[in-house]
Design an enzyme around this catalytic site. Sequence first.
Site, PDB file in Angstrom:
ATOM      1  N   GLU B  84       0.839  -1.192   0.000  1.00 46.07           N
ATOM      2  CA  GLU B  84       0.000   0.000   0.000  1.00 46.07           C
ATOM      3  C   GLU B  84       0.877   1.246   0.000  1.00 46.07           C
ATOM      4  O   GLU B  84       1.999   1.239   0.512  1.00 46.07           O
ATOM      5  CB  GLU B  84      -0.895   0.003   1.246  1.00 46.07           C
ATOM      6  CG  GLU B  84      -1.920  -1.120   1.229  1.00 46.07           C
ATOM      7  CD  GLU B  84      -2.783  -1.160   2.471  1.00 46.07           C
ATOM      8  OE1 GLU B  84      -3.934  -1.622   2.360  1.00 46.07           O
ATOM      9  OE2 GLU B  84      -2.318  -0.764   3.550  1.00 46.07           O
ATOM     10  N   CYS B  97       3.465   8.451   0.714  1.00 45.89           N
ATOM     11  CA  CYS B  97       4.163   7.565   1.658  1.00 45.89           C
ATOM     12  C   CYS B  97       4.304   6.211   0.966  1.00 45.89           C
ATOM     13  O   CYS B  97       3.306   5.529   0.728  1.00 45.89           O
ATOM     14  CB  CYS B  97       3.333   7.467   2.937  1.00 45.89           C
ATOM     15  SG  CYS B  97       4.035   6.416   4.195  1.00 45.89           S
ATOM     16  N   CYS B 104       6.946  -6.760   7.110  1.00 50.09           N
ATOM     17  CA  CYS B 104       8.099  -6.194   7.809  1.00 50.09           C
ATOM     18  C   CYS B 104       8.628  -7.228   8.779  1.00 50.09           C
ATOM     19  O   CYS B 104       7.873  -8.028   9.324  1.00 50.09           O
ATOM     20  CB  CYS B 104       7.679  -4.928   8.563  1.00 50.09           C
ATOM     21  SG  CYS B 104       9.054  -4.076   9.361  1.00 50.09           S
ATOM     22  N   CYS B 108       7.611  -4.295  15.509  1.00 46.04           N
ATOM     23  CA  CYS B 108       7.338  -3.248  16.499  1.00 46.04           C
ATOM     24  C   CYS B 108       5.927  -3.455  17.072  1.00 46.04           C
ATOM     25  O   CYS B 108       4.987  -3.766  16.340  1.00 46.04           O
ATOM     26  CB  CYS B 108       7.468  -1.864  15.876  1.00 46.04           C
ATOM     27  SG  CYS B 108       9.142  -1.517  15.297  1.00 46.04           S
ATOM     28  N   CYS B 111       2.763  -1.417  15.504  1.00 40.65           N
ATOM     29  CA  CYS B 111       2.639  -1.266  14.055  1.00 40.65           C
ATOM     30  C   CYS B 111       1.818  -2.386  13.431  1.00 40.65           C
ATOM     31  O   CYS B 111       2.048  -3.564  13.702  1.00 40.65           O
ATOM     32  CB  CYS B 111       4.031  -1.223  13.421  1.00 40.65           C
ATOM     33  SG  CYS B 111       3.992  -1.110  11.631  1.00 40.65           S
ATOM     34  N   CYS B 322      -0.355   6.662  10.068  1.00 40.61           N
ATOM     35  CA  CYS B 322       0.943   6.114  10.464  1.00 40.61           C
ATOM     36  C   CYS B 322       0.786   4.807  11.236  1.00 40.61           C
ATOM     37  O   CYS B 322       0.059   4.735  12.219  1.00 40.61           O
ATOM     38  CB  CYS B 322       1.663   7.150  11.324  1.00 40.61           C
ATOM     39  SG  CYS B 322       3.297   6.638  11.825  1.00 40.61           S
TER      40      CYS B 322
END
Lengths: 214, 339
Positions: B84, B97, B104, B108, B111, B322
């Site tokens: 995305e 962005c 990933c 974290c 996230c 975010c």
Amino acid sequence: MIWHTCKVECNRLIAPEVFELTFSPLLPFKAGQMVHIAIEPKNTKRLYSLASGENDPAMTVIFDLRQSGQLTPLLSRLSAGSTIYSSTPHGSFFAKPGPAWWIATGTGIAPFRSMLRSGLGEDKKLIHGGRFLESFYYSEEFKSMGNQYVRCCSQQQHESVYAGRLTKYLQETPLPGKDYSYYLCGSAEMVVDTRDLLISRGVSFEKIVSEIYF
Amino acid sequence: MTLSQLSDKALEAGLPKFAGKQIAEWLYKKHVASIDEMTNISIKGRKILQERFEIGIKPPVKVQTSVDGTKKYLFVQGEMKFVEAAYIPDADRATLCVSSQVGCKMGCLFCMTGKQGFQAQLTAGEIVNQIRSLPERQTLTNVVYMGMGEPLDNVDAVLQSLEILTSEWGYAWSPKRITVSTIGIIPAMRHFLEKSDCHLAISLHSPFEDERRKLMPIENVYHLHQILEAVKEYDWTHQRRVSFEYIVFGGLNDTPRHINELVRILSGIRCRVNLIRFHPIPGTPLQGTDEQTLQYFKNRLNEKGVLATVRASRGQDIYAACGLLSTKEITSIQTNTDY
């Protein structure tokens, strides 16, 4: 980064496409730390957790052979006497005093082997997940932990292992007291799934320490 | 591909080396959709190129639009590569962005992308495609590498994409329009600082290493004080900027103690702290701070000489804000767990 020239002592298969690479000299380290390994410092380097104990005569890492990878095909062809380069050990995935569960999948077992061989296994339970029976590297060593060593096999069955994924085992098993810590090491997928599961079962995220592969 | 890669490919195809520059111009200046349109290359040369290559433009397959005008685009970059990108228009600027990985590895705690694990690295072409194929490409003023993935865990492809975006033979963007984010993979960060002039953003989230470790497993590998030492080695007195991203969690990292420690550790670094509201994700044990505390935190940092701003939350209703980008639902249909 400071590179140390090292000599390969032994390079052997411990499971299909999983190698154990032992090299010297022994650089001072604490169980749970890792090193960068390279064939040539200016070329590809990768991080590996040390699987050897603090007092072993040489250092050991284990790695999955990735046929399309830039480094592991080269590492897999090394033999005794070959030269490799290791960084100074670093990282802080340390086993602090106190009761804990160690949870790993695949080669994520490496730091826990290092901890066990360094005499840090007291009050610890090890849960190792893998797809196949051959995925449980070093099982002979971990059997010294008795019933505190649990193997979770997702694709095969055997009387000596729990049949199912590690996360299924964790879902079904009563968790210990709130004073326990949980150390996770494995793929991002496993670490995140397991952390979420533990949190959903009431474990404070502050009691969970994760080591990631990248 | 970069110019040197294009030149190499041109030579391999039996074309003169300068054809690489011609191809770059067709790709990055004239934005052609087919090799046939590269009319200053011989017909024979174009035929050879067509046999070996394709332009590889992949338009987004889905778009969601937020009430605030933010758009979230879904790209299918190849087999299993769902990523995305968030287009964020504002009064006088429009930011894209972009993603650098499918999923990933960094895990974290706060996230959403991390919850899908890691599926694949994006190539430089797949990163650039998110810009090239964007319907609003002409309006873009800035690009931030803050989408899915840790950019510096894919540093070679990211650097190649930056070379394409900032070179005269490429998009010829100023590097000052581009910011690359990292959680602090130190060797790759040094490499990035050496090879690129783009801005750097570092995910901080706590000034205390013990606390940061509980939010970000990377702290077990590269410690915050080492990251800051590496940042301090670099000369930031010119136009290049370093900023620190700080999601403010209620009761966790929003106290005066955190303000004081932030001031202490950032002393001597010419930087900005971007305070970010936490956007809750399913099952999270974390919560955002309240608005009053957020403003107090910002004001105290500024009073103590650390430039701090609060980032506007955009696209939260479409999960474009975010930390919310994810293609887990799509990838989980097609992948088996690795354990």
